[in-house]
Design a protein around this motif. Structure first.
Motif, PDB file in Angstrom:
ATOM      1  N   ALA A 179      55.763  39.693  13.915  1.00 16.79           N
ATOM      2  CA  ALA A 179      55.410  38.402  13.456  1.00 16.79           C
ATOM      3  C   ALA A 179      56.768  37.182  13.425  1.00 16.79           C
ATOM      4  O   ALA A 179      56.357  36.032  13.925  1.00 16.79           O
ATOM      5  N   GLU A 180      57.768  37.921  13.188  1.00 14.10           N
ATOM      6  CA  GLU A 180      58.892  37.011  13.169  1.00 14.10           C
ATOM      7  C   GLU A 180      59.098  36.470  14.821  1.00 14.10           C
ATOM      8  O   GLU A 180      59.686  35.369  14.868  1.00 14.10           O
ATOM      9  N   LYS A 181      59.324  37.353  15.535  1.00 14.51           N
ATOM     10  CA  LYS A 181      59.593  37.089  16.965  1.00 14.51           C
ATOM     11  C   LYS A 181      58.503  36.144  17.547  1.00 14.51           C
ATOM     12  O   LYS A 181      58.525  35.090  18.010  1.00 14.51           O
ATOM     13  N   TRP A 182      57.293  36.434  17.056  1.00 15.45           N
ATOM     14  CA  TRP A 182      56.116  35.465  17.509  1.00 15.45           C
ATOM     15  C   TRP A 182      56.359  34.031  17.047  1.00 15.45           C
ATOM     16  O   TRP A 182      55.952  32.927  17.500  1.00 15.45           O
ATOM     17  N   LYS A 183      56.779  33.959  15.641  1.00 13.24           N
ATOM     18  CA  LYS A 183      56.760  32.792  14.991  1.00 13.24           C
ATOM     19  C   LYS A 183      57.906  31.841  15.534  1.00 13.24           C
ATOM     20  O   LYS A 183      57.812  30.588  15.997  1.00 13.24           O
ATOM     21  N   LYS A 184      59.058  32.456  16.027  1.00  9.89           N
ATOM     22  CA  LYS A 184      60.188  31.629  16.592  1.00  9.89           C
ATOM     23  C   LYS A 184      59.754  31.192  18.171  1.00  9.89           C
ATOM     24  O   LYS A 184      59.777  30.117  18.446  1.00  9.89           O
ATOM     25  N   LYS A 185      58.791  32.164  18.931  1.00 11.81           N
ATOM     26  CA  LYS A 185      58.609  31.759  20.126  1.00 11.81           C
ATOM     27  C   LYS A 185      57.327  30.444  19.961  1.00 11.81           C
ATOM     28  O   LYS A 185      57.490  29.677  20.878  1.00 11.81           O
ATOM     29  N   PHE A 186      56.582  30.771  19.179  1.00 12.34           N
ATOM     30  CA  PHE A 186      55.553  29.699  18.847  1.00 12.34           C
ATOM     31  C   PHE A 186      56.205  28.367  18.531  1.00 12.34           C
ATOM     32  O   PHE A 186      55.890  27.126  19.044  1.00 12.34           O
ATOM     33  N   GLU A 187      57.231  28.249  17.506  1.00 10.73           N
ATOM     34  CA  GLU A 187      57.933  27.219  17.056  1.00 10.73           C
ATOM     35  C   GLU A 187      58.544  26.615  18.219  1.00 10.73           C
ATOM     36  O   GLU A 187      58.597  25.299  18.305  1.00 10.73           O
ATOM     37  N   ALA A 188      59.284  27.394  19.249  1.00  4.65           N
ATOM     38  CA  ALA A 188      59.886  26.729  20.334  1.00  4.65           C
ATOM     39  C   ALA A 188      58.871  26.029  21.418  1.00  4.65           C
ATOM     40  O   ALA A 188      59.278  25.030  21.846  1.00  4.65           O
ATOM     41  N   ALA A 189      57.825  26.650  21.850  1.00  2.00           N
ATOM     42  CA  ALA A 189      56.933  26.133  22.371  1.00  2.00           C
ATOM     43  C   ALA A 189      56.465  24.939  22.065  1.00  2.00           C
ATOM     44  O   ALA A 189      56.026  23.970  22.713  1.00  2.00           O
ATOM     45  N   LYS A 190      56.014  24.804  20.522  1.00  3.47           N
ATOM     46  CA  LYS A 190      55.636  23.690  19.800  1.00  3.47           C
ATOM     47  C   LYS A 190      56.613  22.505  20.122  1.00  3.47           C
ATOM     48  O   LYS A 190      56.015  21.307  20.183  1.00  3.47           O
ATOM     49  N   ALA A 191      57.605  22.841  19.812  1.00  8.44           N
ATOM     50  CA  ALA A 191      58.895  21.722  19.705  1.00  8.44           C
ATOM     51  C   ALA A 191      58.692  21.172  21.158  1.00  8.44           C
ATOM     52  O   ALA A 191      59.165  20.126  21.300  1.00  8.44           O
ATOM     53  N   LYS A 192      58.760  22.017  22.190  1.00 14.60           N
ATOM     54  CA  LYS A 192      58.949  21.393  23.720  1.00 14.60           C
ATOM     55  C   LYS A 192      57.487  20.414  23.946  1.00 14.60           C
ATOM     56  O   LYS A 192      57.702  19.388  24.547  1.00 14.60           O
ATOM     57  N   HIS A 193      56.336  20.926  23.115  1.00 15.37           N
ATOM     58  CA  HIS A 193      55.260  20.170  23.529  1.00 15.37           C
ATOM     59  C   HIS A 193      55.285  18.849  23.027  1.00 15.37           C
ATOM     60  O   HIS A 193      54.894  17.800  23.245  1.00 15.37           O
ATOM     61  N   ASP A 194      55.933  18.925  21.546  1.00 11.62           N
ATOM     62  CA  ASP A 194      55.985  17.460  20.834  1.00 11.62           C
ATOM     63  C   ASP A 194      57.101  16.519  21.484  1.00 11.62           C
ATOM     64  O   ASP A 194      56.753  15.386  21.588  1.00 11.62           O
ATOM     65  N   ALA A 195      57.955  17.142  22.085  1.00 12.56           N
ATOM     66  CA  ALA A 195      59.157  16.512  22.780  1.00 12.56           C
ATOM     67  C   ALA A 195      58.466  15.824  24.116  1.00 12.56           C
ATOM     68  O   ALA A 195      58.870  14.645  24.483  1.00 12.56           O
ATOM     69  N   ASN A 196      57.689  16.644  24.719  1.00  7.65           N
ATOM     70  CA  ASN A 196      56.935  16.277  25.846  1.00  7.65           C
ATOM     71  C   ASN A 196      55.957  14.999  25.580  1.00  7.65           C
ATOM     72  O   ASN A 196      55.903  14.064  26.301  1.00  7.65           O
ATOM     73  N   GLU A 197      55.227  15.128  24.585  1.00  5.60           N
ATOM     74  CA  GLU A 197      54.374  14.028  24.133  1.00  5.60           C
ATOM     75  C   GLU A 197      55.219  12.796  23.725  1.00  5.60           C
ATOM     76  O   GLU A 197      54.745  11.588  24.343  1.00  5.60           O
ATOM     77  N   HIS A 198      56.302  12.889  23.129  1.00  6.70           N
ATOM     78  CA  HIS A 198      57.028  11.730  22.716  1.00  6.70           C
ATOM     79  C   HIS A 198      57.872  11.204  23.985  1.00  6.70           C
ATOM     80  O   HIS A 198      57.680   9.804  24.279  1.00  6.70           O
ATOM     81  N   ALA A 199      58.032  11.857  24.892  1.00  3.51           N
ATOM     82  CA  ALA A 199      58.611  11.415  26.354  1.00  3.51           C
ATOM     83  C   ALA A 199      57.526  10.577  26.899  1.00  3.51           C
ATOM     84  O   ALA A 199      57.955   9.410  27.561  1.00  3.51           O
ATOM     85  N   ILE A 200      56.363  10.942  26.991  1.00  5.06           N
ATOM     86  CA  ILE A 200      55.304  10.598  27.633  1.00  5.06           C
ATOM     87  C   ILE A 200      55.031   9.126  26.887  1.00  5.06           C
ATOM     88  O   ILE A 200      54.778   8.036  27.792  1.00  5.06           O
ATOM     89  N   LYS A 201      54.811   9.065  25.766  1.00  3.54           N
ATOM     90  CA  LYS A 201      54.805   7.721  24.963  1.00  3.54           C
ATOM     91  C   LYS A 201      55.785   6.744  25.276  1.00  3.54           C
ATOM     92  O   LYS A 201      55.766   5.749  25.349  1.00  3.54           O
ATOM     93  N   PHE A 202      57.263   7.418  25.125  1.00  5.85           N
ATOM     94  CA  PHE A 202      58.173   6.290  25.517  1.00  5.85           C
ATOM     95  C   PHE A 202      58.216   5.849  26.615  1.00  5.85           C
ATOM     96  O   PHE A 202      58.566   4.487  26.903  1.00  5.85           O
ATOM     97  N   ASP A 203      57.765   6.715  27.987  1.00  7.80           N
ATOM     98  CA  ASP A 203      57.754   6.038  29.290  1.00  7.80           C
ATOM     99  C   ASP A 203      56.591   5.254  29.304  1.00  7.80           C
ATOM    100  O   ASP A 203      56.798   3.999  29.815  1.00  7.80           O
ATOM    101  N   TYR A 204      55.412   5.250  28.526  1.00  9.44           N
ATOM    102  CA  TYR A 204      54.463   4.288  28.537  1.00  9.44           C
ATOM    103  C   TYR A 204      54.695   2.985  27.779  1.00  9.44           C
ATOM    104  O   TYR A 204      54.603   1.914  28.381  1.00  9.44           O
ATOM    105  N   VAL A 205      55.651   3.063  26.780  1.00 10.20           N
ATOM    106  CA  VAL A 205      56.083   1.969  26.256  1.00 10.20           C
ATOM    107  C   VAL A 205      57.061   0.971  27.108  1.00 10.20           C
ATOM    108  O   VAL A 205      56.989  -0.027  27.226  1.00 10.20           O
TER     109      VAL A 205
END
Length: 289
Positions: free
Chosen positions: A106-132
């Motif tokens: 569970a602990e290993k899965w949580k760290k892996k999921f949080e890292a993937a989610k953080a990358k997803h959020d960063a990509n969304e922010h980058a897409i929005k910033f490029d749009y602006v």
């Protein structure tokens, strides 16, 4: 060159070009040295009206519409692609968590999921910033927006340069990286950083340079707009019930139209503030706080 000389040159330009420039030389009944610069306002408005009708300006406006449609289309395509990419990662991981088993950590899965989610959020922010940024390259520098109480919000399109760190934005010296507001403080406003000698009934400048502040401001504006809309709807319903006639008067029809305009303005203002908050958050996440 004196102000009177400017008026004389405008008079000559009026005859040579045929532009609809007001003839202020004859209209102003004061001495040349007492003429106020505000008298040029009708001249500028006349020039703007004429320029808006020229082929060159109309061509630029049409070009802006086409380019903006392409930018918006590219943005939605990028957002869709990122959501599909994230779904391809998230769904298997959630199935792995649900399945469990002896080898599940569970602990290993949580760290892996949080890292993937953080990358997803960063990509969304980058897409929005490029749009602006793409919008900023073709759109007007800014469009003032007004809330229902008359405060004016100056939300500049962000600079296409590398965003500055938050520490360098705290002094509110970079106009493209904070929301400037001109107007009176709301009656129910409570701020701990306002000097005691500031009076709420006086107009002044206010700045919002943090993502969380812009989001709270957007929520407050939306709440006040919805509150005003409910009040107007209740008053309109009461007036309708008191009147046996089903036809609206001219004043009531104008009131409904004004209400629709205010609602639309509030929605544009809220959307602009939330977009700007996304840009600030992307800058914080990218360059560090």
């Amino acid at each position: 060159m004196s102000f009177y000389d400017i008026l004389c040159h405008l008079q000559q330009l009026r005859h040579k070009t045929g532009l609809n420039i007001p003839n202020l030389v004859n209209d102003l009944k004061v001495e040349p040295h007492t003429i106020n610069a505000d008298a040029l306002i009708p001249v500028m408005l006349g020039l703007i009206d004429d320029l808006l009708q020229t082929r060159a300006v109309r061509s630029e406006l049409d070009k802006f519409k086409t380019e903006m449609a392409d930018v918006r289309k590219g943005y939605y395509a990028a957002v869709k692609e990122e959501k599909e990419r994230w779904a391809g990662i998230r769904v298997p991981m959630m199935e792995e968590k649900k399945k469990g088993g002896p080898s599940y950590d569970a602990e290993k899965w949580k760290k892996k999921f949080e890292a993937a989610k953080a990358k997803h959020d960063a990509n969304e922010h980058a897409i929005k910033f490029d749009y602006v940024k793409n919008q900023a390259a073709i759109a007007p520098r800014y469009t003032p927006l007004v809330d229902k109480e008359g405060r004016t919000y100056y939300i500049h399109t962000p600079s296409t340069r590398k965003p500055p760190a938050k520490s360098s934005r705290d002094e509110f010296m970079k106009w493209t990286w904070f929301v400037a507001v001109w107007g009176k403080l709301p009656e129910d406003a409570k701020r701990i950083d306002i000097p005691s000698d500031v009076k709420k009934e006086e107009e002044g400048w206010w700045g919002f340079g943090e993502a969380a502040e812009c989001e709270l401001l957007a929520k407050w504006i939306q709440f006040k707009a919805e509150e005003a809309e409910e009040t107007e709807r209740a008053a309109s319903s009461k007036n309708s019930s008191d009147d046996d006639s089903s036809e609206l008067t001219e004043e009531e029809e104008d009131g409904d139209e004004d209400g629709d305009v205010r609602v639309a303005d509030s929605k544009r203002l809220v959307a602009a503030l939330l977009d700007f908050a996304d840009v600030l958050r992307y800058a914080d996440d990218t360059l560090g706080k």
